[in-house]
Design a protein around this motif. Structure first.
Motif, PDB file in Angstrom:
ATOM      1  N   ARG A   1       0.832  -1.208   0.000  1.00  0.00           N
ATOM      2  CA  ARG A   1       0.000   0.000   0.000  1.00  0.00           C
ATOM      3  C   ARG A   1       0.869   1.262   0.000  1.00  0.00           C
ATOM      4  O   ARG A   1       0.511   2.272  -0.628  1.00  0.00           O
ATOM      5  CB  ARG A   1      -0.928  -0.024   1.206  1.00  0.00           C
TER       6      ARG A   1
ATOM      7  N   ARG B   1       1.899   2.041  -3.472  1.00  0.00           N
ATOM      8  CA  ARG B   1       0.761   2.614  -4.211  1.00  0.00           C
ATOM      9  C   ARG B   1       0.620   4.098  -3.880  1.00  0.00           C
ATOM     10  O   ARG B   1       0.390   4.931  -4.775  1.00  0.00           O
ATOM     11  CB  ARG B   1      -0.524   1.884  -3.848  1.00  0.00           C
ATOM     12  N   GLU B   2       0.764   4.414  -2.589  1.00  0.00           N
ATOM     13  CA  GLU B   2       0.628   5.819  -2.181  1.00  0.00           C
ATOM     14  C   GLU B   2       1.731   6.693  -2.774  1.00  0.00           C
ATOM     15  O   GLU B   2       1.545   7.895  -2.956  1.00  0.00           O
ATOM     16  CB  GLU B   2       0.640   5.910  -0.655  1.00  0.00           C
TER      17      GLU B   2
ATOM     18  N   ARG C   1       2.522   2.230  -9.920  1.00  0.00           N
ATOM     19  CA  ARG C   1       1.327   1.569 -10.477  1.00  0.00           C
ATOM     20  C   ARG C   1       1.445   0.050 -10.460  1.00  0.00           C
ATOM     21  O   ARG C   1       0.443  -0.648 -10.314  1.00  0.00           O
ATOM     22  CB  ARG C   1       1.099   2.060 -11.902  1.00  0.00           C
TER      23      ARG C   1
ATOM     24  N   VAL D   1       3.145  -3.242  -8.642  1.00  0.00           N
ATOM     25  CA  VAL D   1       3.831  -3.676  -7.422  1.00  0.00           C
ATOM     26  C   VAL D   1       3.982  -5.194  -7.442  1.00  0.00           C
ATOM     27  O   VAL D   1       3.013  -5.925  -7.665  1.00  0.00           O
ATOM     28  CB  VAL D   1       3.062  -3.240  -6.162  1.00  0.00           C
TER      29      VAL D   1
ATOM     30  N   ASP E   1       0.313  -6.780  -7.780  1.00  0.00           N
ATOM     31  CA  ASP E   1       0.112  -7.242  -9.155  1.00  0.00           C
ATOM     32  C   ASP E   1       0.808  -8.573  -9.421  1.00  0.00           C
ATOM     33  O   ASP E   1       0.345  -9.364 -10.242  1.00  0.00           O
ATOM     34  CB  ASP E   1       0.644  -6.188 -10.135  1.00  0.00           C
TER      35      ASP E   1
END
Length: 265
Positions: free
Chosen positions: A196, A199-200, A204, A206, A232
């Protein structure tokens, strides 16, 4: 991705008759753990014909370390190399394994066991991680846009954590968008938090790369965290990768060089 299994011959100092190699694994109630360890040690033995390779476990699985040590002594072995199947020098490497070996050899004065270094850090481990990511579907074209979570079992030992952080920093220089360490126990962040966090940061794609050798409770926790956070790509554990087999043989050879390794007898 570049993967390069190679099994160079032992150095000149190790050409004399080789002592047995005793691979010491942690052990697990999960049967996949022992099966994976045995697959790795079979690969090591196949790569070095004539080398006696024994496998022992600290807990949960058989044979236990004292059992294998007694068998070596009964066979007339005078010298052996114990190799901790560990990625960092934490509690098991610093305390558990030396204590078990001392106890196992206490009544066997004719047997001398030299302890090899742990496996990590090593470029061969990074190569094995890249192999597993490649098998999971990533290739070199994905590198610059992918953030990787280096997901470890975890340790309370600050030295071990510093080593993991160093591995992540060096691996990021291989062209990944980012590489962040995470831990399944004892330390933070957890795998899901690291996913996470990437992502932050705007990453795009991971991928989660488990920095563990064999399946078991903590690797399953890593996998659950990766799935829950929506990674992903989830790579397999390192397992019996050829790079690990090569690394075991390198540590074995290093332990046999003068002023290398630690004697427990």
């Amino acid at each position: 991705m570049t993967v390069r299994p190679a099994f160079p011959p032992p150095p000149a100092a190790a050409h004399r008759a080789a002592p047995p190699l005793l691979v010491v694994a942690h052990g697990s109630r999960d049967p996949r753990h022992a099966a994976t360890v045995h697959a790795l040690t079979r690969r090591v033995a196949a790569a070095r014909p004539g080398l006696r390779v024994e496998t022992a476990f600290l807990d949960f699985n058989a044979p236990a370390v004292p059992q294998v040590v007694r068998r070596l002594a009964a066979d007339g072995v005078r010298e052996a190399v114990a190799l901790p199947l560990l990625l960092t020098r934490a509690f098991h490497a610093k305390t558990d394994i030396p204590a078990v070996l001392r106890e196992a050899t206490a009544g066997l004065p004719a047997l001398r066991i030299r302890t090899a270094d742990v496996l990590g850090p090593s470029p061969l481990l990074t190569a094995a991680l890249e192999r597993r990511l490649h098998e999971a579907g990533l290739d070199d074209a994905d590198r610059a846009s992918t953030g990787v979570v280096l997901a470890c079992a975890g340790s309370t030992d600050p030295e071990a954590r510093r080593v993991i952080e160093g591995v992540a920093r060096r691996w990021q220089r291989a062209g990944w968008r980012a590489v962040r360490p995470a831990y399944a126990s004892a330390s933070l962040p957890r795998t899901e938090d690291a996913v996470r966090g990437l992502r932050e940061e705007g990453v795009r794609s991971v991928a989660v790369a488990p920095y563990v050798i064999a399946p078991g409770f903590l690797p399953d926790r890593i996998a659950r965290g990766a799935r829950e956070a929506g990674a992903d790509v989830l790579a397999p554990v390192l397992g019996a990768a050829p790079e690990l087999a090569e690394l075991l043989l390198r540590r074995f050879d290093e332990a046999r060089l003068p002023v290398s390794g630690l004697s427990v007898a």
